[in-house]
Design a protein around this motif. Structure first.
Motif, PDB file in Angstrom:
ATOM      1  N   PHE A  15       0.831  -1.205   0.000  1.00  0.00           N
ATOM      2  CA  PHE A  15       0.000   0.000   0.000  1.00  0.00           C
ATOM      3  C   PHE A  15       0.865   1.254   0.000  1.00  0.00           C
ATOM      4  O   PHE A  15       1.874   1.327   0.704  1.00  0.00           O
ATOM      5  CB  PHE A  15      -0.856  -0.010   1.278  1.00  0.00           C
ATOM      6  CG  PHE A  15      -1.933   1.038   1.329  1.00  0.00           C
ATOM      7  CD1 PHE A  15      -3.241   0.727   0.979  1.00  0.00           C
ATOM      8  CD2 PHE A  15      -1.647   2.326   1.738  1.00  0.00           C
ATOM      9  CE1 PHE A  15      -4.250   1.685   1.033  1.00  0.00           C
ATOM     10  CE2 PHE A  15      -2.645   3.300   1.785  1.00  0.00           C
ATOM     11  CZ  PHE A  15      -3.949   2.979   1.442  1.00  0.00           C
ATOM     12  N   GLY A  16       0.454   2.253  -0.786  1.00  0.00           N
ATOM     13  CA  GLY A  16       1.123   3.553  -0.720  1.00  0.00           C
ATOM     14  C   GLY A  16       1.555   4.066  -2.082  1.00  0.00           C
ATOM     15  O   GLY A  16       1.409   3.385  -3.103  1.00  0.00           O
ATOM     16  N   ARG A  17       2.124   5.263  -2.078  1.00  0.00           N
ATOM     17  CA  ARG A  17       2.478   5.935  -3.344  1.00  0.00           C
ATOM     18  C   ARG A  17       3.458   5.122  -4.188  1.00  0.00           C
ATOM     19  O   ARG A  17       3.424   5.166  -5.402  1.00  0.00           O
ATOM     20  CB  ARG A  17       3.122   7.292  -3.040  1.00  0.00           C
ATOM     21  CG  ARG A  17       2.123   8.353  -2.621  1.00  0.00           C
ATOM     22  CD  ARG A  17       2.799   9.718  -2.626  1.00  0.00           C
ATOM     23  NE  ARG A  17       1.826  10.784  -2.532  1.00  0.00           N
ATOM     24  CZ  ARG A  17       1.606  11.490  -1.423  1.00  0.00           C
ATOM     25  NH1 ARG A  17       2.270  11.258  -0.325  1.00  0.00           N
ATOM     26  NH2 ARG A  17       0.695  12.455  -1.422  1.00  0.00           N
ATOM     27  N   ASP A  18       4.339   4.383  -3.536  1.00  0.00           N
ATOM     28  CA  ASP A  18       5.354   3.627  -4.287  1.00  0.00           C
ATOM     29  C   ASP A  18       5.065   2.127  -4.295  1.00  0.00           C
ATOM     30  O   ASP A  18       5.951   1.310  -4.525  1.00  0.00           O
ATOM     31  CB  ASP A  18       6.746   3.874  -3.670  1.00  0.00           C
ATOM     32  CG  ASP A  18       7.144   5.331  -3.800  1.00  0.00           C
ATOM     33  OD1 ASP A  18       6.821   5.943  -4.843  1.00  0.00           O
ATOM     34  OD2 ASP A  18       7.752   5.869  -2.856  1.00  0.00           O
ATOM     35  N   ALA A  19       3.817   1.783  -4.075  1.00  0.00           N
ATOM     36  CA  ALA A  19       3.479   0.366  -3.911  1.00  0.00           C
ATOM     37  C   ALA A  19       3.830  -0.478  -5.139  1.00  0.00           C
ATOM     38  O   ALA A  19       4.154  -1.667  -5.005  1.00  0.00           O
ATOM     39  CB  ALA A  19       1.984   0.224  -3.590  1.00  0.00           C
ATOM     40  N   LEU A  20       3.799   0.134  -6.328  1.00  0.00           N
ATOM     41  CA  LEU A  20       4.065  -0.652  -7.542  1.00  0.00           C
ATOM     42  C   LEU A  20       5.476  -1.226  -7.558  1.00  0.00           C
ATOM     43  O   LEU A  20       5.746  -2.209  -8.264  1.00  0.00           O
ATOM     44  CB  LEU A  20       3.812   0.207  -8.798  1.00  0.00           C
ATOM     45  CG  LEU A  20       3.734  -0.545 -10.128  1.00  0.00           C
ATOM     46  CD1 LEU A  20       2.618  -1.591 -10.125  1.00  0.00           C
ATOM     47  CD2 LEU A  20       3.555   0.422 -11.294  1.00  0.00           C
ATOM     48  N   GLN A  21       6.349  -0.620  -6.771  1.00  0.00           N
ATOM     49  CA  GLN A  21       7.723  -1.151  -6.704  1.00  0.00           C
ATOM     50  C   GLN A  21       7.740  -2.604  -6.215  1.00  0.00           C
ATOM     51  O   GLN A  21       8.700  -3.321  -6.441  1.00  0.00           O
ATOM     52  CB  GLN A  21       8.575  -0.295  -5.764  1.00  0.00           C
ATOM     53  CG  GLN A  21       8.936   1.054  -6.366  1.00  0.00           C
ATOM     54  CD  GLN A  21       9.718   1.935  -5.403  1.00  0.00           C
ATOM     55  OE1 GLN A  21       9.991   1.538  -4.277  1.00  0.00           O
ATOM     56  NE2 GLN A  21      10.060   3.125  -5.855  1.00  0.00           N
ATOM     57  N   ALA A  22       6.687  -3.010  -5.545  1.00  0.00           N
ATOM     58  CA  ALA A  22       6.638  -4.384  -5.023  1.00  0.00           C
ATOM     59  C   ALA A  22       6.345  -5.415  -6.105  1.00  0.00           C
ATOM     60  O   ALA A  22       6.532  -6.622  -5.890  1.00  0.00           O
ATOM     61  CB  ALA A  22       5.572  -4.478  -3.923  1.00  0.00           C
ATOM     62  N   LEU A  23       5.878  -4.946  -7.274  1.00  0.00           N
ATOM     63  CA  LEU A  23       5.443  -5.913  -8.294  1.00  0.00           C
ATOM     64  C   LEU A  23       6.585  -6.822  -8.759  1.00  0.00           C
ATOM     65  O   LEU A  23       6.403  -8.032  -8.910  1.00  0.00           O
ATOM     66  CB  LEU A  23       4.818  -5.176  -9.484  1.00  0.00           C
ATOM     67  CG  LEU A  23       4.309  -6.064 -10.631  1.00  0.00           C
ATOM     68  CD1 LEU A  23       3.264  -7.071 -10.139  1.00  0.00           C
ATOM     69  CD2 LEU A  23       3.720  -5.209 -11.763  1.00  0.00           C
ATOM     70  N   ALA A  24       7.762  -6.248  -8.985  1.00  0.00           N
ATOM     71  CA  ALA A  24       8.872  -7.065  -9.492  1.00  0.00           C
ATOM     72  C   ALA A  24       9.170  -8.220  -8.537  1.00  0.00           C
ATOM     73  O   ALA A  24       9.356  -9.373  -8.964  1.00  0.00           O
ATOM     74  CB  ALA A  24      10.117  -6.195  -9.684  1.00  0.00           C
ATOM     75  N   GLY A  25       9.202  -7.934  -7.253  1.00  0.00           N
ATOM     76  CA  GLY A  25       9.462  -8.988  -6.264  1.00  0.00           C
ATOM     77  C   GLY A  25       8.367 -10.047  -6.273  1.00  0.00           C
ATOM     78  O   GLY A  25       8.645 -11.248  -6.164  1.00  0.00           O
ATOM     79  N   GLU A  26       7.143  -9.620  -6.421  1.00  0.00           N
ATOM     80  CA  GLU A  26       6.040 -10.589  -6.454  1.00  0.00           C
ATOM     81  C   GLU A  26       6.127 -11.481  -7.693  1.00  0.00           C
ATOM     82  O   GLU A  26       5.840 -12.677  -7.633  1.00  0.00           O
ATOM     83  CB  GLU A  26       4.685  -9.863  -6.417  1.00  0.00           C
ATOM     84  CG  GLU A  26       4.369  -9.173  -5.097  1.00  0.00           C
ATOM     85  CD  GLU A  26       4.095 -10.180  -3.972  1.00  0.00           C
ATOM     86  OE1 GLU A  26       4.077 -11.389  -4.229  1.00  0.00           O
ATOM     87  OE2 GLU A  26       3.921  -9.736  -2.813  1.00  0.00           O
ATOM     88  N   LEU A  27       6.529 -10.882  -8.813  1.00  0.00           N
ATOM     89  CA  LEU A  27       6.583 -11.665 -10.063  1.00  0.00           C
ATOM     90  C   LEU A  27       7.663 -12.740 -10.015  1.00  0.00           C
ATOM     91  O   LEU A  27       7.596 -13.735 -10.745  1.00  0.00           O
ATOM     92  CB  LEU A  27       6.818 -10.730 -11.258  1.00  0.00           C
ATOM     93  CG  LEU A  27       5.631  -9.820 -11.618  1.00  0.00           C
ATOM     94  CD1 LEU A  27       6.020  -8.859 -12.740  1.00  0.00           C
ATOM     95  CD2 LEU A  27       4.405 -10.637 -12.026  1.00  0.00           C
ATOM     96  N   ALA A  28       8.648 -12.535  -9.144  1.00  0.00           N
ATOM     97  CA  ALA A  28       9.698 -13.553  -9.011  1.00  0.00           C
ATOM     98  C   ALA A  28       9.118 -14.876  -8.480  1.00  0.00           C
ATOM     99  O   ALA A  28       9.706 -15.940  -8.678  1.00  0.00           O
ATOM    100  CB  ALA A  28      10.782 -13.048  -8.066  1.00  0.00           C
ATOM    101  N   ASN A 180      -2.252   1.813  -4.654  1.00  0.00           N
ATOM    102  CA  ASN A 180      -1.723   3.171  -4.560  1.00  0.00           C
ATOM    103  C   ASN A 180      -2.914   4.120  -4.620  1.00  0.00           C
ATOM    104  O   ASN A 180      -3.574   4.220  -5.661  1.00  0.00           O
ATOM    105  CB  ASN A 180      -0.756   3.428  -5.733  1.00  0.00           C
ATOM    106  CG  ASN A 180      -0.230   4.853  -5.737  1.00  0.00           C
ATOM    107  OD1 ASN A 180      -0.730   5.718  -5.014  1.00  0.00           O
ATOM    108  ND2 ASN A 180       0.767   5.105  -6.563  1.00  0.00           N
ATOM    109  N   PRO A 181      -3.221   4.843  -3.533  1.00  0.00           N
ATOM    110  CA  PRO A 181      -4.399   5.718  -3.529  1.00  0.00           C
ATOM    111  C   PRO A 181      -4.398   6.719  -4.670  1.00  0.00           C
ATOM    112  O   PRO A 181      -5.461   7.131  -5.153  1.00  0.00           O
ATOM    113  CB  PRO A 181      -4.295   6.420  -2.170  1.00  0.00           C
ATOM    114  CG  PRO A 181      -3.511   5.480  -1.316  1.00  0.00           C
ATOM    115  CD  PRO A 181      -2.533   4.816  -2.236  1.00  0.00           C
ATOM    116  N   GLU A 182      -3.223   7.116  -5.153  1.00  0.00           N
ATOM    117  CA  GLU A 182      -3.163   8.105  -6.248  1.00  0.00           C
ATOM    118  C   GLU A 182      -3.792   7.557  -7.527  1.00  0.00           C
ATOM    119  O   GLU A 182      -4.273   8.331  -8.350  1.00  0.00           O
ATOM    120  CB  GLU A 182      -1.707   8.513  -6.507  1.00  0.00           C
ATOM    121  CG  GLU A 182      -1.151   9.370  -5.378  1.00  0.00           C
ATOM    122  CD  GLU A 182       0.307   9.780  -5.582  1.00  0.00           C
ATOM    123  OE1 GLU A 182       0.724  10.736  -4.926  1.00  0.00           O
ATOM    124  OE2 GLU A 182       1.019   9.126  -6.369  1.00  0.00           O
TER     125      GLU A 182
END
Ligand code: NZQ
Ligand code: ZN
Length: 388
Positions: A15-28, A180-182
């Motif tokens: 959750f949060g403004r930079d939440a998309l940064q977590a996607l790469a780790g999840e895709l692993a 990401n609320p934005e």
């Protein structure tokens, strides 16, 4: 708190403004072929599509696109999605969008290797999963349904004129959800406020039931107070991060099963709203808003102590010198005024319902018995007429 329960929620939430940064780790953690599921195009307009494609490419995934998921996703579309997944030997479903996209992904995840007709197994007979399912992940752009952290999947089947929700078990919950609320700033006002009411209604469906002293109800009251406060801010200032982030988080907790633990629940506003949606394709939150007041007035006497508590705890109604009924009605009036103030559709005509449609909508309404009063079909007809 009298109930006995097991609480387990397997979704990892970023959750949060930079939440998309977590996607790469999840895709692993997922297989090489990813079905990228999205709606009618908002993700392309906002630029999120390009960002997700770039992350998928950088992760070396083979991307199979599955666009065009419509609001109130249909079973016909689900069958197409299952064929795409089978034909491409997809390993993972990535849903990017609102509740419709996420619900659709769950239906495809369960339907792809279902040895029989998934509509009949899950949506008609309400059976448990007993075969291979595909894992899913969710990147959420529209707030309201809670689909990002629950097993709910609501599908409309126009062949049989039914909109039915099936609650899947843990295997079909998103493995991860990215919020990401934005991303919600670009929602049209109509969709934004419909989502706000969906949240309120989810909480009320779980709150307006039972008579014991339950922690779940205190949690529900806190969520409702936060929602009212934040929605008043958000309608005036849609890009207020504090308000939009509170609403997004409230929405997740409103329907990730926490506040239903240990108690009975109602869900009749949703049953009527889904039946309205079957025949109008109207926006989900608006179908709920249009019938809520008539429904709550129908059950008020049967649930008077809880409606009184709602008035005092959520709306700050002063009980001094007033009858229980007067207090309860003042609470409902405060709810109605909030609904008006945020701009909800408060009648069925504006959603395309005409009196001649009411018998069919009544027939398509599932009657549940968890609330303060078990309705009859005549009660539902009366609620629909009162909501016109
Ligand atoms: O299709 P696109 O172009 O993406 O546009 C969508 C759609 O038109 C648009 N949208 C989404 N994010 C946006 C955006 N537009 C601009 N900017 C963005 N960031 O919003 C429209 C509505 O999207 P949808 O996904 O249909 O809305 P919602 O999240 O309210 O989902 C509604 C569906 O969920 C079901 C409803 O019945 C309905 O079918 N529900 C699911 C539940 C669950 N899984 O537990 C529970 C709920 O009670 C509900 O029944
Ligand atoms: Zn809902």
């Amino acid at each position: 708190m009298l109930g006995q329960f097991t609480f387990y929620n397997p979704t990892r939430l970023h959750f949060g403004r930079d939440a998309l940064q977590a996607l790469a780790g999840e895709l692993a953690n997922v297989g090489p072929v990813v079905q990228f599921i999205y709606g009618k195009g908002s993700v392309k307009k906002t630029g999120l599509y390009d960002q997700v494609i770039a992350i998928l490419n950088a992760a070396g995934k083979t991307i199979v696109e599955d666009p065009g998921v419509m609001p109130n996703p249909t079973y016909a579309k689900v069958k197409e999605g299952c064929a795409i997944a089978r034909d491409n030997q997809v390993d993972f479903l990535l849903a990017v969008g609102g509740g419709s996209v996420c619900d659709y992904a769950k239906a495809v995840a369960a339907g792809t290797y279902c040895p029989e007709d998934p509509w009949q197994k899950y949506y008609e007979r309400d059976e448990a999963v007993d075969h291979r399912v595909l894992p899913i992940g969710c990147i959420l752009t529209m707030v309201g349904t809670g689909s990002e952290m629950n097993g709910g999947s609501v599908i409309t089947n126009h062949d049989v004129d039914l909109k039915v929700g099936h609650v899947f078990e843990a295997a079909l919950y998103p493995k991860f959800a990215i919020l990401n609320p934005e991303w919600t700033y670009t929602l049209p006002t109509y969709q934004m406020v419909a989502g706000f009411y969906d949240i309120m209604c989810h909480i009320l469906e779980q709150y307006l039931s039972g008579t014991d002293d339950s922690t779940s109800d205190y949690l529900a009251e806190g969520l409702m107070r936060s929602l009212v406060q934040s929605t008043f801010v958000a309608v005036k200032e849609p890009t207020n991060y504090e308000a939009r982030s509170n609403i997004m988080w409230t929405s997740t907790w409103a329907l990730n099963t926490l506040i239903a633990q240990g108690k009975s629940t109602d869900w009749m506003v949703h049953m009527i709203g889904h039946a309205v949606g079957t025949f109008t394709d109207a926006t989900h939150g608006m179908t709920l808003a249009a019938v809520s007041m008539a429904y709550y007035k129908t059950i008020l006497q049967a649930g008077l102590p809880r409606f009184k508590r709602f008035a005092i705890a959520v709306w700050g109604v002063d009980p001094t010198g007033k009858s229980d009924e007067a207090i309860a009605l003042e609470g409902l009036e405060a709810l109605r005024q909030w609904m008006n103030a945020i701009g909800l559709v408060m009648n069925l005509r504006d959603l395309g319902v005409t009196p001649d449609m009411i018998p069919a909508i009544t027939k398509a309404t599932f009657i549940l018995d968890g609330g303060y009063k078990t309705l009859t079909p005549d009660d539902i007809t009366a609620i629909l007429h009162a909501s016109l």
